[in-house]
Motif scaffolding. Structure first.
Motif, PDB file in Angstrom:
ATOM      1  N   ILE A  11       1.731  -0.193   3.274  1.00 55.29           N
ATOM      2  CA  ILE A  11       1.795   1.392   3.321  1.00 55.29           C
ATOM      3  C   ILE A  11       0.074   1.841   3.248  1.00 55.29           C
ATOM      4  O   ILE A  11      -0.151   2.976   4.012  1.00 55.29           O
ATOM      5  CB  ILE A  11       2.642   1.900   2.068  1.00 55.29           C
ATOM      6  CG1 ILE A  11       4.069   1.682   2.477  1.00 55.29           C
ATOM      7  CG2 ILE A  11       2.447   3.504   2.117  1.00 55.29           C
ATOM      8  CD1 ILE A  11       5.061   2.299   1.375  1.00 55.29           C
ATOM      9  N   LYS A  14      -1.338   1.214   6.483  1.00 53.60           N
ATOM     10  CA  LYS A  14      -1.001   2.002   7.585  1.00 53.60           C
ATOM     11  C   LYS A  14      -1.476   3.426   7.390  1.00 53.60           C
ATOM     12  O   LYS A  14      -1.854   4.004   8.490  1.00 53.60           O
ATOM     13  CB  LYS A  14       0.689   1.981   7.621  1.00 53.60           C
ATOM     14  CG  LYS A  14       1.064   0.765   8.297  1.00 53.60           C
ATOM     15  CD  LYS A  14       2.553   0.681   8.491  1.00 53.60           C
ATOM     16  CE  LYS A  14       3.164  -0.423   9.401  1.00 53.60           C
ATOM     17  NZ  LYS A  14       4.507  -0.462   9.417  1.00 53.60           N
ATOM     18  N   THR A  15      -1.473   4.054   6.448  1.00 57.70           N
ATOM     19  CA  THR A  15      -1.975   5.366   6.062  1.00 57.70           C
ATOM     20  C   THR A  15      -3.473   5.453   6.325  1.00 57.70           C
ATOM     21  O   THR A  15      -3.957   6.247   6.947  1.00 57.70           O
ATOM     22  CB  THR A  15      -1.527   5.770   4.330  1.00 57.70           C
ATOM     23  OG1 THR A  15      -0.314   5.322   4.158  1.00 57.70           O
ATOM     24  CG2 THR A  15      -2.191   7.058   4.184  1.00 57.70           C
TER      25      THR A  15
END
Length: 160
Positions: A11, A14-15
């Motif tokens: 996460i 990806k962020t």
């Protein structure tokens, strides 16, 4: 727990990737916006210059119309006539009266009578609009100050 860590790492990665793409997109948009603004400003400048040039041309064309040229000539002539009138009036105003002499059996200089009245009023500490009334029989000048007077406001005069 290891799985949760992997998910958190994924996460975060990806962020970070999305954030990087967003920053790149914003920078690109800012560059394009800057280019567009520069083009709009440049185009506006050109249009304003064209309008100014056109206005100058139209003004020159208008100023050269026969009726405008005639009006300019009329104005020039009127100014010249007015100048002559003013010069003539100025010469007339420059005419000077050297003295006024009152003849009543004897000659009396009005300027001397005026001077004597002003001195008498100043001695009496009177100030204001002075009006002089001549009594030739008495050889005296009575006067008022701001419309007020009495028997003491009198000056005797002698001949010159």
């Amino acid at each position: 727990m290891a799985r949760k860590r992997l998910n958190k790492e994924k996460i975060v990665n990806k962020t970070a990737a999305i954030a990087g793409k967003t920053v790149d997109a914003l920078e690109t948009a800012a560059d394009k916006t800057e280019d567009v603004v520069e083009n709009v400003v440049e185009s506006a400048k050109e249009k304003v210059e064209n309008v100014v040039d056109s206005a100058k041309d139209k003004m020159e064309e208008f100023m050269n119309k026969p009726e405008v040229v005639e009006a300019k000539e009329d104005i020039t002539n009127a100014v010249e006539e007015a100048t002559e009138t003013v010069k003539t009036a100025a010469k007339t105003v420059r005419t000077k009266v050297s003295e006024v002499i009152l003849q009543y059996g004897e000659d009396f200089l009005i300027a001397d009578i005026e001077k004597a009245v002003k001195k008498d009023a100043a001695d009496k500490k009177l100030k204001g609009d002075i009006k002089i009334y001549l009594n030739l029989e008495e050889k005296a000048a009575y006067y008022t100050v701001d419309g007020k007077g009495d028997e003491t406001m009198k000056v005797s005069f002698s001949s010159k």
